[in-house]
Design an enzyme around this catalytic site. Structure first.
Site, short mmCIF file in Angstrom:
data_model
loop_
_atom_site.label_atom_id
_atom_site.label_comp_id
_atom_site.label_asym_id
_atom_site.label_seq_id
_atom_site.Cartn_x
_atom_site.Cartn_y
_atom_site.Cartn_z
N LYS A 260 -9.59 -11.66 -9.79
CA LYS A 260 -9.53 -10.07 -9.25
C LYS A 260 -9.43 -9.72 -10.52
O LYS A 260 -9.00 -9.45 -11.03
CB LYS A 260 -7.71 -9.53 -8.44
CG LYS A 260 -8.02 -8.22 -8.28
CD LYS A 260 -6.53 -7.59 -8.32
CE LYS A 260 -5.68 -6.14 -7.84
NZ LYS A 260 -5.12 -6.45 -7.61
N ASP A 265 -5.57 0.61 -12.23
CA ASP A 265 -5.15 0.82 -10.55
C ASP A 265 -4.07 1.50 -10.34
O ASP A 265 -3.10 1.15 -10.79
CB ASP A 265 -4.84 -0.23 -10.18
CG ASP A 265 -4.23 -0.43 -8.75
OD1 ASP A 265 -4.46 -0.01 -7.41
OD2 ASP A 265 -3.37 -1.55 -8.18
N LYS A 272 -0.06 6.01 -7.03
CA LYS A 272 1.39 5.36 -7.89
C LYS A 272 2.37 6.07 -8.29
O LYS A 272 1.52 7.20 -9.44
CB LYS A 272 0.81 3.77 -8.30
CG LYS A 272 0.87 2.74 -8.32
CD LYS A 272 -0.14 2.32 -9.25
CE LYS A 272 -0.39 0.78 -8.74
NZ LYS A 272 0.58 -0.33 -7.54
N ASP A 283 -4.34 -5.04 -14.43
CA ASP A 283 -4.61 -5.84 -13.05
C ASP A 283 -6.56 -6.29 -13.28
O ASP A 283 -6.27 -6.61 -11.57
CB ASP A 283 -4.73 -4.25 -12.39
CG ASP A 283 -4.30 -4.79 -10.71
OD1 ASP A 283 -3.85 -5.26 -10.50
OD2 ASP A 283 -4.41 -3.77 -9.61
N ASP A 342 -3.63 1.35 -1.87
CA ASP A 342 -3.14 1.04 -3.41
C ASP A 342 -2.89 -0.92 -3.59
O ASP A 342 -2.46 -1.40 -4.44
CB ASP A 342 -1.32 1.31 -3.69
CG ASP A 342 -1.37 0.89 -4.77
OD1 ASP A 342 -2.13 0.28 -5.72
OD2 ASP A 342 0.12 0.70 -5.44
N GLU A 344 -6.13 -2.76 -2.68
CA GLU A 344 -7.11 -2.80 -2.95
C GLU A 344 -7.28 -3.61 -3.64
O GLU A 344 -8.73 -4.26 -3.38
CB GLU A 344 -7.39 -2.12 -4.07
CG GLU A 344 -7.18 -1.62 -5.88
CD GLU A 344 -5.23 -2.48 -5.86
OE1 GLU A 344 -4.91 -2.07 -5.13
OE2 GLU A 344 -6.08 -3.26 -7.39
N ARG A 346 -6.15 -7.55 -2.81
CA ARG A 346 -7.88 -7.99 -1.66
C ARG A 346 -8.63 -7.78 -0.57
O ARG A 346 -9.65 -7.93 -0.35
CB ARG A 346 -5.95 -7.99 -0.43
CG ARG A 346 -5.65 -6.57 0.63
CD ARG A 346 -4.42 -6.67 0.92
NE ARG A 346 -3.56 -6.63 0.22
CZ ARG A 346 -2.20 -6.37 0.37
NH1 ARG A 346 -1.41 -6.47 1.76
NH2 ARG A 346 -0.96 -6.21 -0.17
N1 BES Z 1 -1.75 -3.98 -9.12
C1 BES Z 1 -0.27 -4.14 -7.97
C2 BES Z 1 0.45 -5.08 -7.94
C3 BES Z 1 1.21 -5.12 -8.36
C4 BES Z 1 2.43 -4.01 -8.44
C5 BES Z 1 1.27 -5.83 -9.54
C6 BES Z 1 3.28 -3.94 -9.65
C7 BES Z 1 2.27 -5.72 -10.94
C8 BES Z 1 3.62 -4.18 -10.24
C9 BES Z 1 -1.82 -4.37 -6.17
O1 BES Z 1 -2.86 -3.88 -6.11
C10 BES Z 1 -0.71 -3.10 -5.50
O2 BES Z 1 -0.62 -1.71 -5.85
N2 BES Z 1 0.14 -3.54 -4.63
C11 BES Z 1 1.01 -2.83 -3.77
C12 BES Z 1 1.16 -3.40 -1.76
C13 BES Z 1 1.34 -2.68 -1.22
C14 BES Z 1 0.23 -1.35 -1.43
C15 BES Z 1 1.18 -3.47 0.19
C16 BES Z 1 2.42 -3.25 -4.40
O3 BES Z 1 2.67 -4.21 -4.28
O4 BES Z 1 3.32 -2.12 -3.92
ZN ZN Z 2 -4.48 -3.71 -8.18
MN MN Z 3 -3.42 -1.84 -6.35
#
Ligand code: BES
Ligand code: ZN
Ligand code: MN
Length: 493
Positions: A260, A265, A272, A283, A342, A344, A346
């Site tokens: 990825k 992000d 966010k 990311d 968010d 994204e 996946r």
């Molecule tokens: N890149 C983030 C994952 C992440 C979040 C890594 C915080 C480190 C710290 C990913 O794209 C993301 O935002 N995931 C969301 C998914 C949710 C919206 C289902 C998350 O983990 O909050």
């Molecule tokens: Zn992300």
């Molecule tokens: Mn995200």
């Protein structure tokens, strides 16, 4: 100047060096091999051990000042009571390298009594990690105030020939990690999808790999509606980069590594919160890890076929951006209801997994900073390992332990799938807060067709928010070591 490594068979008391670092275990006794050096130091090494000023605890250091010639500085480094492994050697060497950097000695000898090839690998990787930095965007102090960067590390070994291969593995792995860490530390306005094209082209050229680069148009032709919806909000050209290392027989199914690569992000329309959002430049560490691993695999000319695939873009809100409720179609025809823009990573990985199928993988392993939930669940000390194939998961877990990037197995039970069922599409892109890392992994599984698959959630482990003692705050090098170790073991089979 890049850091150079060498092995040397010599007595510690015969050296002429600005710094010798000696790595000792907890509650050490003076090794026989140091008796003559101790005499040169008028018995100071034995005395400092006898007085228990230095006890060999993990990360403990003590500096003894030597004379004008010979060993001019002597650094005792503790490695604690844990058994000597690649990982414990790595940590001690990193501590030594950081001290060398602070002193500005430029060169360093490392002596680890009882070192075997695995710990020699660890010494190289650790010394490289401890002296790594990304100084590009900071004004450097004037020449007279500058401390020399560590430029050469020489490891003492009785049998240099027996450790030659370990030296090469250590160098290759750390060069790979340097590539990954650099990309990870670059801010989002420097590291763009184009950076992955440039790094990929450089690796391909130097190691004779085949490279494929796709942009928006080519991905549209392949109907990658899932990946492309993430790129809708950015004017940057999204990139899919595939590198093919053909080290094995032509008919051998390759190991496929997938990463990825979100250069930043923001969350997109599901934006966010501002605090710590700057962290999201990291990311892309999954993609950086794939690039780093391909560098190491190329350097080592491993006799196996490996494909590295990365998907890179930036998740931005805009008038064109994908929004909650939209339904997109991935390249395998499956439809996805976007609940949260968010989630994204996946969406990018879904089309990469479909794309991977064309290489007829023996196994595919992806690394992604996929969920905040894995940071909550496992913190910074374990990679989340997800697979419906127990043997494949065990193989990756073993590689992670050997590489000092340990993982922990997570369940992928069907029961969790309920959470990503959609009323309007084949699935939703999020399954709520509960078990957020597991529903993300189950989402990915929907795009895997007929090959073993292991998903590594490295959101907690690829980047450290604090100084870890052996390495500074920032990118850790994970998952490069795991990928390289996995491929090395496969190449030996
Ligand atoms: N890149 C983030 C994952 C992440 C979040 C890594 C915080 C480190 C710290 C990913 O794209 C993301 O935002 N995931 C969301 C998914 C949710 C919206 C289902 C998350 O983990 O909050
Ligand atoms: Zn992300
Ligand atoms: Mn995200």
């Amino acid at each position: 100047m890049p850091l150079s490594f060498s092995l040397r068979h010599d007595a510690p008391d015969a050296l002429d060096t600005p710094l010798l670092a000696i790595i000792l275990p907890s509650e050490p006794t003076l090794p026989e091999t140091l008796a003559a050096l101790d005499a040169q130091f008028n018995g100071a090494i034995a005395r400092t051990i006898a007085r228990r000023d230095f006890r060999g605890g993990k990360d403990e250091t003590l500096l003894l000042v030597g004379g004008e010639r010979g060993v001019q500085r002597l650094l005792l480094v503790g490695r604690g009571s844990a058994p000597l492994t690649r990982t414990t050697a790595r940590r001690a060497a990193a501590i030594a390298a950081r001290q060398a950097g602070k002193l500005g000695t430029g060169a360093m000898y490392l002596y680890l009594p009882g070192a075997d090839p695995a710990s020699i690998e660890g010494l190289v990787i650790g010394a490289a990690a401890g002296s790594w930095s990304y100084p590009d965007l900071q004004t450097q102090p004037p020449e007279k105030d500058r401390r020399a960067r560590l430029a050469s590390v020489t490891m003492l070994a009785d049998d240099t020939a027996a450790n030659r291969a370990a030296l090469e593995v250590g160098i290759a792995t750390s060069e790979g990690q340097n590539i990954a860490k650099r990309l990870g530390q670059m801010p989002g306005n420097y590291c763009t999808p184009e950076s992955f094209v440039e790094v990929g082209q450089d690796i391909a050229l130097r190691h004779g790999m085949q490279i494929t680069v796709l942009g928006r148009r080519e991905m549209a032709d392949l109907q990658m509606g899932s990946f492309l919806c993430v790129a809708q909000g950015t004017t940057q050209e999204p990139r899919l980069v595939a590198l093919e290392h053909k080290g094995g027989p032509a008919d051998q199914q390759p190991v496929v590594l997938i990463g990825k690569g979100l250069c930043f992000d923001t969350g997109g329309i599901s934006i966010k919160p501002a605090p710590e959002m700057e962290w999201m430049k990291f990311d892309m560490m999954g993609a950086a890890g794939v690039m780093g691993a391909m560098e190491a695999i190329g350097r080592l000319k491993l006799p196996i076929n490996v494909v590295g695939i990365i998907g890179s873009t930036t998740n931005m809100p805009s008038g064109e951006a994908v929004k909650p409720g939209d339904v997109v179609r991935a390249s395998n025809g499956k439809t996805i209801e976007i609940i949260n823009t968010d989630a994204e990573g996946r969406l990018v990985l879904a089309d990469l997994l479909v794309f991977a199928k064309r290489f007829n993988p023996a196994i595919a392993i992806d690394a992604a900073t996929l969920t905040g939930a894995i940071v909550i669940g496992l913190g910074g000390n374990a990679v989340g390992v997800f697979s419906t194939d127990k043997a494949a998961a065990d193989e990756v877990l073993a590689a992670g332990v050997a590489a000092g990037e340990p993982g922990w197995p997570m369940p992928m039970w069907d029961e969790y799938k309920e959470q990503i069922k959609s009323d309007v599409a084949d699935m939703k892109n999020t399954g709520g807060r509960a078990a957020g890392s597991i529903t993300a992994a189950l989402f990915l599984q929907e795009f895997v067709d007929g090959f073993p698959f292991v998903h590594l959630d490295v959101a907690g482990t690829a980047y450290s928010q604090s100084d870890l003692g052996w390495i500074p705050k920032g990118p850790t090098g994970t998952p490069v070591g795991t990928f390289v170790e996995f491929v090395r073991v496969r190449a030996q089979q």
